[in-house]
Design a protein around this motif. Sequence first.
Motif, PDB file in Angstrom:
ATOM      1  N   ALA A  23     -21.309 -15.698   4.879  1.00 29.06           N
ATOM      2  CA  ALA A  23     -21.359 -14.383   5.607  1.00 29.06           C
ATOM      3  C   ALA A  23     -19.956 -14.047   6.334  1.00 29.06           C
ATOM      4  O   ALA A  23     -19.435 -13.011   6.170  1.00 29.06           O
ATOM      5  N   ALA A  24     -19.340 -15.295   6.863  1.00 31.21           N
ATOM      6  CA  ALA A  24     -17.884 -15.024   7.358  1.00 31.21           C
ATOM      7  C   ALA A  24     -16.899 -14.695   6.503  1.00 31.21           C
ATOM      8  O   ALA A  24     -16.102 -13.932   6.825  1.00 31.21           O
ATOM      9  N   THR A  25     -17.226 -15.439   5.233  1.00 31.65           N
ATOM     10  CA  THR A  25     -16.242 -15.061   3.990  1.00 31.65           C
ATOM     11  C   THR A  25     -16.313 -13.686   3.895  1.00 31.65           C
ATOM     12  O   THR A  25     -15.238 -13.000   3.739  1.00 31.65           O
ATOM     13  N   ILE A  26     -17.344 -13.183   3.817  1.00 31.23           N
ATOM     14  CA  ILE A  26     -17.616 -11.653   3.521  1.00 31.23           C
ATOM     15  C   ILE A  26     -16.621 -10.962   4.295  1.00 31.23           C
ATOM     16  O   ILE A  26     -16.052  -9.833   4.075  1.00 31.23           O
ATOM     17  N   ARG A  27     -17.119 -11.227   5.616  1.00 28.22           N
ATOM     18  CA  ARG A  27     -16.223 -10.407   7.002  1.00 28.22           C
ATOM     19  C   ARG A  27     -14.739 -10.221   6.787  1.00 28.22           C
ATOM     20  O   ARG A  27     -14.284  -9.393   6.788  1.00 28.22           O
ATOM     21  N   VAL A  28     -14.411 -11.701   6.529  1.00 28.52           N
ATOM     22  CA  VAL A  28     -12.971 -11.683   6.547  1.00 28.52           C
ATOM     23  C   VAL A  28     -12.343 -11.283   5.146  1.00 28.52           C
ATOM     24  O   VAL A  28     -11.106 -10.822   5.082  1.00 28.52           O
ATOM     25  N   SER A  29     -13.117 -11.150   4.005  1.00 28.12           N
ATOM     26  CA  SER A  29     -12.693 -10.730   2.693  1.00 28.12           C
ATOM     27  C   SER A  29     -12.562  -9.293   2.705  1.00 28.12           C
ATOM     28  O   SER A  29     -11.671  -8.563   1.842  1.00 28.12           O
ATOM     29  N   THR A  30     -13.340  -8.588   3.474  1.00 25.34           N
ATOM     30  CA  THR A  30     -13.275  -6.968   3.410  1.00 25.34           C
ATOM     31  C   THR A  30     -11.946  -6.193   3.381  1.00 25.34           C
ATOM     32  O   THR A  30     -11.766  -5.452   2.439  1.00 25.34           O
ATOM     33  N   PRO A  31     -11.035  -6.624   4.545  1.00 28.99           N
ATOM     34  CA  PRO A  31      -9.895  -5.739   4.576  1.00 28.99           C
ATOM     35  C   PRO A  31      -9.065  -6.468   3.122  1.00 28.99           C
ATOM     36  O   PRO A  31      -8.246  -5.469   2.802  1.00 28.99           O
ATOM     37  N   LEU A  32      -9.226  -7.601   3.067  1.00 35.08           N
ATOM     38  CA  LEU A  32      -8.511  -8.108   1.778  1.00 35.08           C
ATOM     39  C   LEU A  32      -8.720  -7.275   0.526  1.00 35.08           C
ATOM     40  O   LEU A  32      -7.778  -6.780  -0.198  1.00 35.08           O
ATOM     41  N   ILE A  33      -9.973  -7.042   0.236  1.00 35.92           N
ATOM     42  CA  ILE A  33     -10.422  -6.418  -0.781  1.00 35.92           C
ATOM     43  C   ILE A  33      -9.915  -4.936  -0.793  1.00 35.92           C
ATOM     44  O   ILE A  33      -9.350  -4.396  -1.666  1.00 35.92           O
ATOM     45  N   PHE A  34     -10.098  -4.139   0.304  1.00 36.96           N
ATOM     46  CA  PHE A  34      -9.748  -2.733   0.324  1.00 36.96           C
ATOM     47  C   PHE A  34      -7.918  -2.944  -0.083  1.00 36.96           C
ATOM     48  O   PHE A  34      -7.516  -2.079  -0.669  1.00 36.96           O
ATOM     49  N   ALA A  35      -7.290  -3.779   0.629  1.00 33.25           N
ATOM     50  CA  ALA A  35      -5.598  -3.710   0.444  1.00 33.25           C
ATOM     51  C   ALA A  35      -5.497  -4.250  -1.052  1.00 33.25           C
ATOM     52  O   ALA A  35      -4.515  -3.772  -1.716  1.00 33.25           O
ATOM     53  N   ALA A  36      -6.149  -5.165  -1.563  1.00 33.89           N
ATOM     54  CA  ALA A  36      -6.006  -5.522  -3.050  1.00 33.89           C
ATOM     55  C   ALA A  36      -6.216  -4.291  -3.819  1.00 33.89           C
ATOM     56  O   ALA A  36      -5.440  -4.386  -4.876  1.00 33.89           O
ATOM     57  N   MET A  37      -7.235  -3.693  -3.677  1.00 34.06           N
ATOM     58  CA  MET A  37      -7.507  -2.452  -4.852  1.00 34.06           C
ATOM     59  C   MET A  37      -6.452  -1.474  -4.564  1.00 34.06           C
ATOM     60  O   MET A  37      -5.890  -1.044  -5.271  1.00 34.06           O
ATOM     61  N   ALA A  38      -6.020  -1.469  -3.335  1.00 32.38           N
ATOM     62  CA  ALA A  38      -4.724  -0.513  -3.039  1.00 32.38           C
ATOM     63  C   ALA A  38      -3.553  -1.052  -3.782  1.00 32.38           C
ATOM     64  O   ALA A  38      -2.809  -0.232  -4.376  1.00 32.38           O
ATOM     65  N   GLY A  39      -3.331  -2.385  -3.625  1.00 35.99           N
ATOM     66  CA  GLY A  39      -2.170  -2.941  -4.301  1.00 35.99           C
ATOM     67  C   GLY A  39      -2.360  -2.734  -5.810  1.00 35.99           C
ATOM     68  O   GLY A  39      -1.197  -2.350  -6.403  1.00 35.99           O
ATOM     69  N   ILE A  40      -3.653  -2.671  -6.528  1.00 43.43           N
ATOM     70  CA  ILE A  40      -3.982  -2.764  -7.818  1.00 43.43           C
ATOM     71  C   ILE A  40      -3.485  -1.115  -8.276  1.00 43.43           C
ATOM     72  O   ILE A  40      -2.755  -0.940  -9.184  1.00 43.43           O
ATOM     73  N   PHE A  41      -3.958  -0.159  -7.614  1.00 44.12           N
ATOM     74  CA  PHE A  41      -3.485   1.097  -8.099  1.00 44.12           C
ATOM     75  C   PHE A  41      -2.037   1.408  -7.927  1.00 44.12           C
ATOM     76  O   PHE A  41      -1.602   1.995  -8.691  1.00 44.12           O
ATOM     77  N   SER A  42      -1.398   0.944  -6.983  1.00 46.96           N
ATOM     78  CA  SER A  42      -0.080   1.030  -6.892  1.00 46.96           C
ATOM     79  C   SER A  42       0.724   0.307  -7.883  1.00 46.96           C
ATOM     80  O   SER A  42       1.594   1.048  -8.592  1.00 46.96           O
ATOM     81  N   GLU A  43       0.448  -0.681  -8.215  1.00 52.67           N
ATOM     82  CA  GLU A  43       1.133  -1.637  -9.230  1.00 52.67           C
ATOM     83  C   GLU A  43       0.913  -1.357 -10.558  1.00 52.67           C
ATOM     84  O   GLU A  43       1.661  -1.417 -11.403  1.00 52.67           O
ATOM     85  N   ARG A  44      -0.174  -0.908 -10.769  1.00 54.64           N
ATOM     86  CA  ARG A  44      -0.639  -0.604 -12.104  1.00 54.64           C
ATOM     87  C   ARG A  44       0.328   0.741 -12.485  1.00 54.64           C
ATOM     88  O   ARG A  44       0.329   0.885 -13.694  1.00 54.64           O
ATOM     89  N   SER A  45       0.257   1.494 -11.543  1.00 55.86           N
ATOM     90  CA  SER A  45       1.314   2.712 -11.877  1.00 55.86           C
ATOM     91  C   SER A  45       2.955   2.481 -11.855  1.00 55.86           C
ATOM     92  O   SER A  45       3.614   3.168 -12.063  1.00 55.86           O
ATOM     93  N   GLY A  46       3.145   0.981 -11.575  1.00 59.89           N
ATOM     94  CA  GLY A  46       4.686   0.794 -11.502  1.00 59.89           C
ATOM     95  C   GLY A  46       5.380   0.652 -10.245  1.00 59.89           C
ATOM     96  O   GLY A  46       6.414   0.518 -10.085  1.00 59.89           O
ATOM     97  N   ILE A  47       4.631   0.825  -9.239  1.00 59.39           N
ATOM     98  CA  ILE A  47       5.109   0.807  -7.766  1.00 59.39           C
ATOM     99  C   ILE A  47       4.647  -0.265  -6.982  1.00 59.39           C
ATOM    100  O   ILE A  47       3.726  -0.637  -6.685  1.00 59.39           O
ATOM    101  N   VAL A  48       5.690  -1.193  -6.745  1.00 64.46           N
ATOM    102  CA  VAL A  48       5.584  -2.223  -6.092  1.00 64.46           C
ATOM    103  C   VAL A  48       5.212  -1.900  -4.539  1.00 64.46           C
ATOM    104  O   VAL A  48       5.989  -1.156  -4.019  1.00 64.46           O
ATOM    105  N   ASP A  49       4.062  -2.657  -3.917  1.00 63.38           N
ATOM    106  CA  ASP A  49       3.937  -2.043  -2.551  1.00 63.38           C
ATOM    107  C   ASP A  49       3.643  -3.380  -1.773  1.00 63.38           C
ATOM    108  O   ASP A  49       2.626  -3.926  -1.522  1.00 63.38           O
ATOM    109  N   ILE A  50       4.995  -3.672  -0.846  1.00 58.01           N
ATOM    110  CA  ILE A  50       4.694  -4.802  -0.134  1.00 58.01           C
ATOM    111  C   ILE A  50       4.319  -4.314   1.435  1.00 58.01           C
ATOM    112  O   ILE A  50       4.265  -4.924   2.242  1.00 58.01           O
ATOM    113  N   SER A  51       4.198  -2.868   1.423  1.00 60.03           N
ATOM    114  CA  SER A  51       3.961  -2.283   2.552  1.00 60.03           C
ATOM    115  C   SER A  51       2.351  -2.419   2.927  1.00 60.03           C
ATOM    116  O   SER A  51       1.899  -1.568   3.802  1.00 60.03           O
TER     117      SER A  51
END
Lengths: 523, 375, 324
Positions: free
Chosen positions: C13-41
């Motif tokens: 349960a703690a894993t899920i709680r800790v992972s949640t923001p990572l998931i949002f940011a990782a999906m954001a990264g996927i959208f950005s980088e799949r389009s060719g824009i590196v996003d370390i921000s």
Amino acid sequence: MKDASSPTPPMAIDLRGISKSFGTVQANKDIYFSVPQGTIHGIVGENGAGKSTLMSILYGFYEADSGEIYIDGKLTRIRNSTDAIAAGIGMVHQHFMLVENFTVLENIILGAESGAMLSRSIADATTEAERLEEEFGLHVDLHARIDEIPVGQQQRVETIKALYRGARILILDEPTGVLTPQEADQLFDILRSLRDKGVTVIIITHKLREIMDLTDNVSVMRQGQIVANVKTSETSKEELAELMVGRKIRMDLDKTAADPKETLIEIKHLGLIDEQQIKRLEDITFEVHSGEIVGIAGVSGNGQSELLEILSGMRPCSKGEAHINGLTITPSQHSNPGEVRHASIAHVPEDRLKRGLIPRFSAGESAILGYHNNPEYNGAILSKAEAIKKHCLHLMDAFDVRPNHPALKSANFSGGNQQKLILAREMDPDPKVLLVGQPTRGVDIGAIEFIHKQIIAMRDRGSAVLLVSGELDELISLADRIVVMFDGRIVGEVNAAEADERTLGLMMANAHQEDEYKEATHG
Amino acid sequence: MAKTKQPLPAWADIILIPLINLFIAFAVSSIIIYLIGENPFEAFKVMIEGAFGTSEGIGYTLYYATNFIFTGLAVAIAFHAMLFNIGGEGQAYIGGLGVAVALLALDGILPFWALFPIAIIAGMLFGAAWAAIPAYLQAYRGSHIVITTIMFNFIAANLMVYLLVNIFIVPGSMTPESRVFTENAQLPFMHEMLGWIGIQISESPLNLSFIVALVVSILFWIYVWHTRWGYATRAVGFSESAAEYAGIDPKKIIMVTMLISGGLAGLAGLNEVMGVQHKLMLDFVAGYGFTGIAVALMGRNHPVGIILSSILFGALFQGGAELAFEMPAISKEMVFVIQGLIILFSGALAYMSKPWLERFFSLFVGDNSSEMEVA
Amino acid sequence: MEFALTDILSILAATIRVSTPLIFAAMAGIFSERSGIVDISLEGKLLAGAFAAASVAAVTGSPWLGLLAAIVVNMLLSLIHGFASITHNGDQVVSGVAINIIVSGLTVVLGMAWFHRAGQTPTLPSDARFMPIHLPGTEALSHIPILGDIYTKLISGHNLLVYVAFLSVAVTWWVLFKTRFGLRLRAVGENPNAVDTAGISVAFLRYRAVLIAGILTGIGGTYISIAQNASFIRDMSAGQGYIALAAMIFGKWKPLPAMFACFLFGFLDALAMRLQGVSLPYVGEIPVQFIQASPYILTVILLAGFVGRAVAPKADGVPYVKER
């Protein structure tokens, strides 16, 4: 009076007075030409004749500086690819515009989807692509990934892409450059059946055989201009070759006959298969002697660059061997540019801005590129700025490089002066072997003459010179012997004194042997 | 008539564009300060006075600048080979570890004059070692150095916590810090050194490593522009294909350059550990590695530019602390905002103003040429 | 010591709680980088979102307005990133670094100016936060052994945004692989020339991609400050944006594998908290810092190409310059 009931159909393409220049280079000059609907039209010309620029204008990559484009009789403005597609123009680019990790179908629908959801697009495209397959013989596995299918099929995908977007005019830029002869024949069958269904085809090529086999009409381009528009049935390969190269005035070079002595370059059965497993060089065998200039003729991309790269130590070979002034290169025994220079072999690379010098270096720094570790320019730690500057001034003086400012950025010199600086750098150590690629490309007339004289002087001092050039007149006036390359092989050798541009042009298009072959079989 | 763009004169490219970018960054910062409800002119006045108004302020400014010179040079040398070393933070941290290890081991044995060079070498070696793996992976396995150096920053941070908590901590102590070095293992402060020759200034953390930073800047300049190795580095950075033609191995250059870069970043550890803290502690790097990116971008990768922009950033950090004191509504983190804006405008948007400037200059050039034609 | 089912469930349960923001940011990264824009921000955006959400929720008392503010703020940051890297062909890494630094400073500065606390927002009452919700049937199912525990302790009892995170993975997958927009997005990150010659604007596609990244990181940031915690604390993103970046690489730029990488990294984090000071049989005490550093170490090993190969979209990080 016009007969309204049976009007002659308008031209599919009608270009009127198209001109385009890049900076000082006039790529297209006052081009007029038209293509009737439902025909195959060839455009031939040497490299740099302006063929690709013209087609890029038609497909909206560039906008012409002046002139008008009529498509199917209508004045059309083509500012970008979208406009071109809307006007019914499709293009198969020389370098395919495919997404490599997409399937064939995904590439076909990209930009021409039927709706926001992919499933419908895929269904529509499958039906349509299967129809196109049936109708034109464009067979390809729709569900395969692009990087898993051979180049010939990738090209078919490009064709299907264009037709799927409703193209009625199809432009192909050097389509057979990447194809095997069999694949090329299949392509031609497809193009003929497209024509029979009313599609207008324009094919850019430098291979005369293809023009004769395939086209209805042909336009010849030279130095940015159209020099002839003829019906294919009314011309011949010989005439086209002549039109392509033009009758150029041979420069008077005061060249004495060669006095070849010992062998300095000996190449035996040299072969190269590149990273993509494509055969670039095959069974190259020839020699160059001291006191001799051997020219290599060929349309660019037929293995000349790779040959130079191997001989200069920049890439390994995969078959055979080469001996240059005591240095041996085999597939197991690589060399490197440093070792090559050390063996008194100098190399003037084909591309001066990418390899020959560093545009952002000062002229002084570019003047020691490759020799920068030499002790005369280096102390134990510090480099000897004064010695480098003096050396650069010496080179500039010897080769009349202007302005003679070693501190000026290399990029700020004109092309001719950059080239003279590179030649000076490579010829100053008085090498035993000189490898030269395209010594006068983009260089003004005055500098050309100077450079030619220097190369001949080098020969007369006893060096062996291997000269790769795309300029036939340069090869004929400079070289003693000319070796012709086609498709990675040597297809012929002529004595420069007996060579003329027409026969060389035919050899470069590998047309001469076929004639002999046909004569032999039919005769 | 041909519409050819006039290339900008060199001075505009080297001086005017950076100044315009700096101006935009400060203008945006002023807007933020204004929106917070303070007077931006007052704020900058406070900052400038805080940074340069007293000898103590100048001391602090130059102490911060010392760190930025080291990390800025580190980023710059990598830029010369077209590498983006974003790992200065971790390399400085590990460099400080190297300094501390050497001093903790030897401070009871050796005198200052022996410890000083040993600490320099240890800091550089440790920093270089921390850059070595990302360098190797970039050169020989094609892994992107930006990502690997970011990862190494975090690995360094965790490693340091572990080492301080488990190894360096003074037995019985609750704070994860090493013991204080003996006095012969501490760099003299500037106020002490000047005191020896009779000049009295206020106390500040400015110490001998500032001199080291200046010497290293000179060595950097010599290396990059006056040795065959620097020649090869710049050749690779400008044109890999031409470098290959010249017989320069880009892989080797990547390795060597990144090792030097890591070594330079490691020296920031010298300033903090041997010069100021006199012990190993947590988080002494405090973002200096990232500031190095801003410094290198603004200083155009040249030591003179880097020293000047380091002093600017030193003034920002020192003035920012003063600002937070004078104007409680503004916290000292305002300097991070300014720093980020400078990176944005003189880095990612460096040439935003170029088209306008070119148009502006071509107006004048056009005038000149027509005058010349008349004459 | 012994691990009972409840221990395992609480770690998961703690894993899920800790992972949640990572998931949002990782999906954001996927959208950005799949389009060719590196996003370390991603890091800075999580932080900015957290601050915006906490501030607005503190002022208005509404978590929804907080969420909206976070999304708007992060879309603005995305526009800055896009302006630099798409319109001006600037260095994408430099632009990302700049945004990270600006945000880490500005959140403290504004927090100080608005709330007069050093880098903090006021503690939020629960109705201004996203609180755990109990899924229907918890009561009824809680008596069933094992399954009931799994349902009540692991699946139920999270706040809304946790479920949104799972949803975002499905939506990301669907958009990328089932829609026209996704097809074009993936194409532009691989070969922008192909997209351009097909008559599609490269810049407009990439802008939309980075804006989506803004939305997703906005939700992720909101989660950190007003769901997982009850206020904003300075630098509370604490490297999660970079871990998400690592997870995205680890998941080879694919939504589902990236989500599992987030779980793996989240699990390591949860485990580290749990194992602090615990001596395990055979291995002894594992340094907690080692576990915390393991996402980064694993990513470096993956990038080195020793286990599998992480191949980025071909045009990732390369500005598209049309003139050829």
